[in-house]
Design an enzyme around this catalytic site. Structure first.
Site, short mmCIF file in Angstrom:
data_model
loop_
_atom_site.label_atom_id
_atom_site.label_comp_id
_atom_site.label_asym_id
_atom_site.label_seq_id
_atom_site.Cartn_x
_atom_site.Cartn_y
_atom_site.Cartn_z
N HIS A 42 0.95 -1.20 0.12
CA HIS A 42 0.12 -0.03 0.08
C HIS A 42 0.78 1.38 -0.09
CE1 HIS A 42 1.01 1.14 4.15
NE2 HIS A 42 0.88 -0.24 4.35
N GLU A 117 -2.23 -6.80 7.47
CA GLU A 117 -0.87 -6.83 7.92
C GLU A 117 -0.94 -7.90 9.08
OE1 GLU A 117 2.41 -6.78 8.18
OE2 GLU A 117 2.60 -4.62 7.79
#
Length: 250
Positions: A42, A117
């Site tokens: 990202h 994550e």
């Protein structure tokens, strides 16, 4: 517990955030034997910029991150066409994926919570340089050499992250064999994929909007074709900005 080892792995292309590297994969993506999975970290967040640990906390992109996402989207729009984009459901990844999708002709973006994550437990929300003092027990678990060590506060061990990450990518790869797909996810997640494909290598730092390309033939054969390439950022001011994407990823 050591990282699991797998036979018949792959030969990595050692490209670690080299701004002059331009090994963009533009060949025909249709191949019946494997799925070509383009894995993108990202864009930058305000917490990346201030070394604040995110984990599963939901933080949006900052303006740098949105510009990074647009640049990587432009890059992918010039490469072989993808059939779909999968994204972590956390804002920083999903917004990156949406920007990429808009640059690539409006591809569908599928949210997948398994692409998140690593959960970093009690460390989440704290500035990295301060966690030894603010969360000493969690910090001790975080730096432990025991890869089965979970982090207090619901955090994952490295082995748990590895299992979740590799299972998620394999699931996507098996579903899309013969296709090229994009996966937008996070630094710790991507480092775990590297360990699966190249168990004897060192992944180094995975920068914001870096591009890695894996060929997944099945459970026992993963080939890493491009690793952590940020050549698309070489003419921007964003190349070395941001925190995470290394052993401290979150």
């Amino acid at each position: 517990m050591p990282w699991p080892s797998f036979p018949s792995m792959t030969i990595p292309i050692p490209v670690l955030h080299n701004p002059s590297f331009s090994n963009h994969l533009v060949t025909n993506s249709s191949h019946p034997d494997y799925a070509e999975i383009v894995v993108v970290r990202h864009g930058e967040t305000a917490w990346n910029a201030t070394a604040k640990i995110q984990g599963h906390l939901d933080v949006e992109l900052n303006e740098n991150g949105r510009e990074q996402a647009a640049v990587v989207g432009d890059r992918l729009s010039r490469e072989a066409k993808a059939s779909v984009i999968y994204s972590s459901d956390l804002q920083r990844a999903f917004e990156t994926a949406q920007i990429i999708a808009s640059k690539c002709g409006g591809l569908e973006v599928v949210k997948d919570s398994d692409l998140r994550e690593r959960h970093l437990g009690d460390l989440q929300g704290h500035v990295y340089q301060e966690i030894a003092k603010t969360s000493p027990i969690a910090y001790k678990a975080f730096i432990s050499k025991n890869e089965d060590q979970e982090i207090p506060g619901g955090g994952e061990s490295l082995v748990q992250l590895f299992d979740r990450s590799t299972s998620a990518l394999l699931r996507i790869g098996l579903k899309h064999k013969g296709e090229r797909v994009v996966v937008v996810t996070h630094g710790g997640f991507i480092r775990a994929l590297y360990k699966r494909a190249c168990p004897n290598g060192g992944p180094g730092k995975v920068l914001n909007t870096s591009v890695s390309v894996f060929h997944l033939y099945g459970e026992d054969k993963w080939t890493l074709k491009v690793w952590s390439d940020v050549s698309h950022l070489s003419k921007t001011r964003f190349l070395e900005s941001g925190f995470g994407g290394d052993k401290n990823s979150g």
